[in-house]
Design an enzyme around this catalytic site. Structure first.
Site, mmCIF file in Angstrom:
data_model
loop_
_atom_site.group_PDB
_atom_site.id
_atom_site.type_symbol
_atom_site.label_atom_id
_atom_site.label_comp_id
_atom_site.label_asym_id
_atom_site.label_seq_id
_atom_site.Cartn_x
_atom_site.Cartn_y
_atom_site.Cartn_z
ATOM 1 N N GLU A 116 0.826 -1.221 0.000
ATOM 2 C CA GLU A 116 0.000 0.000 0.000
ATOM 3 C C GLU A 116 0.858 1.268 0.000
ATOM 4 O O GLU A 116 0.376 2.356 0.355
ATOM 5 C CB GLU A 116 -0.949 0.004 1.218
ATOM 6 C CG GLU A 116 -1.829 -1.210 1.373
ATOM 7 C CD GLU A 116 -2.848 -1.400 0.236
ATOM 8 O OE1 GLU A 116 -2.857 -0.579 -0.691
ATOM 9 O OE2 GLU A 116 -3.602 -2.388 0.289
ATOM 10 N N HIS A 139 -2.680 2.246 8.435
ATOM 11 C CA HIS A 139 -3.779 1.480 7.843
ATOM 12 C C HIS A 139 -3.979 0.209 8.653
ATOM 13 O O HIS A 139 -3.017 -0.416 9.084
ATOM 14 C CB HIS A 139 -3.433 1.148 6.388
ATOM 15 C CG HIS A 139 -4.326 0.107 5.777
ATOM 16 N ND1 HIS A 139 -5.682 0.273 5.654
ATOM 17 C CD2 HIS A 139 -4.052 -1.125 5.265
ATOM 18 C CE1 HIS A 139 -6.202 -0.800 5.089
ATOM 19 N NE2 HIS A 139 -5.236 -1.671 4.851
ATOM 20 N N HIS A 141 -7.217 -3.106 9.810
ATOM 21 C CA HIS A 141 -8.446 -3.829 9.447
ATOM 22 C C HIS A 141 -9.340 -4.017 10.670
ATOM 23 O O HIS A 141 -9.580 -5.161 11.094
ATOM 24 C CB HIS A 141 -8.091 -5.205 8.866
ATOM 25 C CG HIS A 141 -7.259 -5.183 7.634
ATOM 26 N ND1 HIS A 141 -6.632 -6.312 7.128
ATOM 27 C CD2 HIS A 141 -6.955 -4.176 6.771
ATOM 28 C CE1 HIS A 141 -5.969 -6.001 6.015
ATOM 29 N NE2 HIS A 141 -6.134 -4.709 5.788
ATOM 30 N N GLU A 169 -18.132 11.441 21.780
ATOM 31 C CA GLU A 169 -16.738 11.802 21.504
ATOM 32 C C GLU A 169 -16.472 12.049 20.023
ATOM 33 O O GLU A 169 -15.535 12.764 19.653
ATOM 34 C CB GLU A 169 -15.788 10.676 21.961
ATOM 35 C CG GLU A 169 -15.691 10.513 23.450
ATOM 36 C CD GLU A 169 -15.401 11.829 24.148
ATOM 37 O OE1 GLU A 169 -14.314 12.381 23.923
ATOM 38 O OE2 GLU A 169 -16.266 12.325 24.890
ATOM 39 N N HIS A 210 -12.814 -3.320 3.656
ATOM 40 C CA HIS A 210 -11.384 -3.603 3.776
ATOM 41 C C HIS A 210 -10.810 -3.079 5.096
ATOM 42 O O HIS A 210 -10.213 -3.831 5.848
ATOM 43 C CB HIS A 210 -10.638 -2.992 2.580
ATOM 44 C CG HIS A 210 -9.159 -3.222 2.602
ATOM 45 N ND1 HIS A 210 -8.413 -3.508 1.489
ATOM 46 C CD2 HIS A 210 -8.261 -3.202 3.620
ATOM 47 C CE1 HIS A 210 -7.141 -3.674 1.811
ATOM 48 N NE2 HIS A 210 -7.032 -3.485 3.104
HETATM 49 P P1 13P Z 1 1.035 -5.484 3.115
HETATM 50 O O1 13P Z 1 1.455 -6.757 3.801
HETATM 51 O O2 13P Z 1 1.606 -5.364 1.731
HETATM 52 O O3 13P Z 1 1.364 -4.272 3.972
HETATM 53 O O4 13P Z 1 -0.536 -5.514 2.918
HETATM 54 C C1 13P Z 1 -1.392 -5.641 3.991
HETATM 55 C C2 13P Z 1 -2.675 -4.933 3.769
HETATM 56 O O5 13P Z 1 -3.322 -4.560 4.720
HETATM 57 C C3 13P Z 1 -3.132 -4.703 2.379
HETATM 58 O O6 13P Z 1 -4.134 -3.744 2.349
HETATM 59 ZN ZN ZN Z 2 -5.299 -3.656 4.214
#
Ligand code: 13P
Ligand code: ZN
Length: 270
Positions: A116, A139, A141, A169, A210
């Protein structure tokens, strides 16, 4: 030279990735973080003339030429960063023409930065243009945020409103709202461009089905934004189908006025 394993930026990155893993937000290799480092600080730990190898950026990163980033490696697990930072992290400097990342430290097993990387670097460009103190893109999940995507439209005003309505909040922590992208193929320049466009007006961007991007002047700030969205998404999902009270728009407006905040336009009626 000082010992890089004792550098505050390596220690903080290790602690943050471990913490995100423990939250359950970063299964397997899920998630990635990049931090803009101060060149003078890095020079205390590394010879900046010593480039281990170069890695193509595969997009135009010229606006970041000369800037140095600490970036998690692709395919690497957040849970493993603490025990082996030199394999799981890398320090790269963007070349003068923006086509290469010069590896100054890390990716010891021959690895490279996160897939990313375009979304991270383009987000840094966008955020630095609105906030010179900006430093971090993270980033992740987070479970309930992704769950919310499965039951809510991919509409940023609606998504922001639902969060602001569920936890007092929220409007205080992210008055600028949450940018939302539709479900897209990740790891591409295209999603990088779309993310950076949202980053012009938001510090948080949700990738539908995602995960999430949080940004800030340091890791705490980026983490705190993700944490606040995720906690609120959990409240939303736990109460789904049983809602009796939500925060009225006039209270959301009252909170924003109390804290003197300019809120994202078009979200509330008050
Ligand atoms: P990477 O292992 O390349 O960082 O990817 C993980 C991810 O969250 C892809 O969106
Ligand atoms: Zn990801």
């Amino acid at each position: 030279m000082k010992d890089i394993f004792k550098a505050p930026f390596i220690i903080e990155m290790s602690e943050t990735t471990a913490n995100m893993y423990r939250q359950g937000w970063d299964e397997r290799n899920g998630g990635n973080i990049s931090c803009l480092l101060d060149e003078n600080e890095v020079a205390e730990y590394l010879d900046l003339n010593c480039v281990i190898r170069t890695i193509p950026t595969k997009f135009d990163a010229k606006k970041l030429a000369g800037k140095i980033f600490l970036v998690t490696g692709t395919g690497k697990y957040f849970k493993n960063v603490t025990k082996d930072p030199e394999t799981n992290l890398g320090i790269v400097r963007i070349s003068a023409d923006g086509t290469m990342a010069e590896l100054l430290w890390g990716y010891k097993d021959g690895g490279k930065f996160t897939s990313e990387f375009p979304a991270h670097m383009m987000s840094h460009i966008a955020r630095l243009e609105v906030d010179p103190n900006h430093r971090v893109v993270a980033h992740s999940h987070p479970t309930y945020t992704i769950a919310m995507n499965t039951v809510c439209p991919a509409d940023e005003k609606d998504f922001t409103h639902k969060l602001w309505q569920s936890n007092t909040e929220c409007v205080i922590v992210f008055p600028d709202g949450v940018g939302v992208l539709p479900c897209m193929v990740c790891g591409t320049e295209e999603i990088g461009i779309a993310t950076a466009e949202k980053m012009k007006s938001h510090r948080i961007v949700v990738w539908t089905n995602h995960g999430i991007y949080g940004t800030g002047k340091d890791l705490d700030e980026a983490f705190g934004l993700i944490e606040t969205v995720e906690k609120t998404a959990q409240i939303y999902m736990l109460s789904l189908g049983h809602v009796v009270n939500v925060i009225p728009d006039k209270t959301i407006k009252g909170l924003a006025d109390l804290w003197n905040l300019t809120i994202m336009e078009g979200v509330i009626d008050a």
